[in-house]
Every structure is written in C-alpha cells, then in structure tokens.
Design a protein around this motif. Structure first.
Motif: not given
Length: 402
Positions: A162-167, A177-181, A207-222
């Motif tokens: 549910d985001t305008p950048g999903a494709i 394509a970005l899925l709901q999960d 992505l959250a478990a990758s080195a850059p994801g851990r560094s920023c504390g990734l919470e979600g993809v938008t």
C-alpha cells in the motif's frame, strides 16, 4: 553498579522472594514493595534509550496512493473517486499528453480497482497494478505502450504493498514489485510481468539483516526504483536517527546509497524516482518538534538535501520533471520545489475544494485534479490563480463490489 545490573539484581531477588511467599499463598508487603522496585527499575531502564534512538515524536508521515508521474509521453495521475465507503471508492488513472492540455480517462478496463492503483513508467512502458480487493489475494496488472489506449493484462500472484512506490520499471522493461509482506519480486521484461513470471529478489527480513539494513535499523520497505547503472534500488524507514534507508543491489549484494541527514530525526522514504544520471527521494523526517519533508537528489556519487518544509500531513505527493517535487497537505495547502540543488519549497495558492492530486505542467505550472463523486474537475494554475479548464464524468458502478 550500573543501572542495568541493579535492575537485573532486583528482578532476581524478587523472583526468589515471590516463589518463597507464593508457596504459602500469601502476598505480603515485601512482595508488593519489591514488585514496585522492579517495576520502577524496569520503567527507568525502558526510559533510558540506547544510543541512536530518539524520544517520542509525532506519528510518522505516510504516502497515500494518490500521485502523478511525468514521462516523455505525458503526465499520468492516480486519483480516488466515488463515495465515502471503501467499497464505493474507485481508483482511476488519467493521462495528459505532452502535446496537449487535455486529460482523458485511461483506467485499464475489467479490473476491480477498489483496493487501490499503483502506476510506474520506464522507457515506453506504463504498468498499472491493482491492490487486492473483493476477497482477492493477488494483484492484477496492466501494461501499455501507447499512452493507455490499449492494455495487456498481467498478474502478480500476491498483493502489492500500500504505497505509491510499490512498482518500478527500468528503461529495458525490467520491473520490480513490492509486496504487502515486504518481499521484492522482479521480472526481466514487461512481457514477463504480463505473463506472471515473477521471481523473488529479496525480502524485508533479509534486507533488514544485511549490513546496511542493520546499520540504519530498517523497519520497513516503502519504495522501489532503478539507479543510474540500472541496479535495483529499495528504500524504507529507519530507526537510527538521521539514517535514510536507501539501498542498491549490485549482483545480489545490497549496499547503502550513503544518504544521511545531519539534523537527525527518524526518516521514512515516501518516494524514490530515477533521474538522468541519478535519483531523487522524498523524505519524511519525524522529530519531537514535528514532521517535515525534504527532497534529496543523488548524482550517482553524492547526495544533496533540500531545506525542510513543515508537514502536518500528506494528502498526496509526487515528482515532477528534473527532480522537482510537490506536496499536498490537509487544509488545501500545497508546496512545490524545483529539482535544483539549493532550491527551497514555495507555497502554491490554496487549492480548489476536493483536490485529490496535483500534476506538474509546462513552465512550472500545475493542474489540480478535484473530485466530487464521479466527476473530475481540472483546475489550472495561471497568473497566481486557479482556473477551471476541464470536467470529466467517470462511469462508476456503485455497489458492484458488494
């Protein structure tokens, strides 16, 4: 003794004491006092935030699906029409050719669009994706190469986010394509997208478990896009103050694009788009003092970040030519910014009642697309005032989704 050690010791002591007393089925003042001590210690421990986490701030901003995008062929706009009830809301796609000032309805036919519509363009391709509705669990797709006159049906065997950048669509037709999960899927061509031949690229968890994801504390993809080298890009929200979660995928290894904000605040990327030789991102920044929006431009080597604009909410937002951007806020307020380093946000005159989305026009002008039921009214900004230039009646089948 450190606070953490003190709280731990208190917890252990209370556990021992509680077991001894509860064996007698008696709740004494010592247990109550000890429980209060532990609670106080735990509360103090929770209130003591780890380094890199800010205090409470306003709710983070999010981006609705209403938006517009500018392509070489013309301008596309996504708007929600119909009634107040979700089942009587119909998402529509409109197009204005680059050679004309007239809009037309180009929504792909035969698809349930109550759940929302996401559009993305790359090269000669425009792909429209429909979020699940009417008990569907997948997202129908439609692809056009002739500005919406004809559509080829496709399928994504899962629900779009549910985001305008999903494709995102690259110049070659490669599509993300970005899925709901939070899973990101990909196909090599627009034809493969139409055939439903999607394959996983990564997941939010990975992505959250990758080195850059851990560094920023990734919470979600938008949001998704492609970089100047046509590598896939993904963006999201980060827990670490000042970190903007923008990542590039190079041969299966995700790397940070290096975007940070020296002013701090929790950052959520609301939009990401490709530019000639780079990208632009719309950033929502949440701080205890309030929310703001910034634009960041990337030339493939370094980022330039705009000054902020205060944002009480987002009714719609999008990009214009050359990395320019616009923001529609509650109360009829609208702001725009040019895609030039050093640009500042400038307010537009209060938009007409019912405005759902703005669309950039020639010479820095804007169209405001206002909705009243099944009627779309186009207002054009000229000479510092909005003037009505067009009306479109959209055939909506109320009750068809019940």
């Amino acid at each position: 003794m450190s606070r953490r050690a003190a709280v731990t010791a208190a917890v252990l002591a209370c556990r021992v004491l509680t077991r001894r007393v509860l064996t007698r089925r008696v709740l004494t003042r010592r247990v109550l006092a000890c429980t209060g001590l532990v609670c106080a210690g735990l509360i103090a421990g929770c209130g003591s935030q780890p380094a890199g986490v800010t205090g409470a701030g306003p709710p983070p901003l999010s981006a609705p699906l209403t938006t517009s995008l500018v392509t070489a062929q013309g301008t596309w706009a996504v708007a929600s029409m119909g009634g107040r009830d979700a089942d009587d809301r119909f998402w529509q796609l409109f197009f204005r050719p680059a050679t004309s000032g007239r809009w037309s309805l180009v929504t792909p036919p035969g698809v349930a669009d109550n759940g929302g519509l996401v559009a993305a363009s790359g090269g000669a391709y425009l792909i429209a994706g429909f979020r699940p509705s009417q008990n569907l669990t997948f997202s129908p797709l439609a692809t056009s190469t002739d500005t919406g006159r004809n559509w080829t049906s496709g399928l994504l065997d899962a629900g779009l986010a549910d985001t305008p950048g999903a494709i995102a669509v690259g110049p070659s037709g490669r599509t993300l394509a970005l899925l709901q999960d939070g899973t990101i899927e990909t196909v090599p061509t627009a034809g493969s997208a139409a055939a439903g031949q999607w394959a996983p690229l990564t997941t939010r968890r990975a992505l959250a478990a990758s080195a850059p994801g851990r560094s920023c504390g990734l919470e979600g993809v938008t949001a998704l896009s492609f970089g100047p080298n046509q590598y896939p890009m993904a963006a999201g929200s980060c827990a670490r103050p000042g970190a903007a979660g923008v990542f590039t995928d190079a041969g299966g290894t995700w790397r940070s694009a290096g975007l940070t904000l020296p002013t701090g605040g929790r950052v959520r990327v609301l939009g990401l788009t490709a530019l000639a030789g780079g990208n632009a991102a719309l950033l929502a920044v949440s701080r205890p003092g309030g929310n703001s929006l910034r634009v960041a431009w990337w030339d493939g080597t370094r980022w330039t970040v705009s000054a902020p604009v205060t944002a009480d909410g987002v009714r719609a937002l999008g990009f214009g030519p050359g990395g320019s951007a616009w923001l529609l806020q509650p109360g009829g307020r609208a702001e725009t910014i040019a895609g030039v380093a050093g640009s500042t946000w400038r307010p537009l005159p209060s938009v007409p009642v019912g405005t759902e989305v703005l669309a950039p026009g020639a010479g820095g002008s804007y169209d405001a697309l206002a909705v009243a039921g099944s009627r779309l009214t186009v207002w054009r900004l000229a000479g510092g005032a909005w003037g009505k230039v067009q009306q479109i009646s959209v055939p909506l089948q109320y009750g068809s989704s019940g």
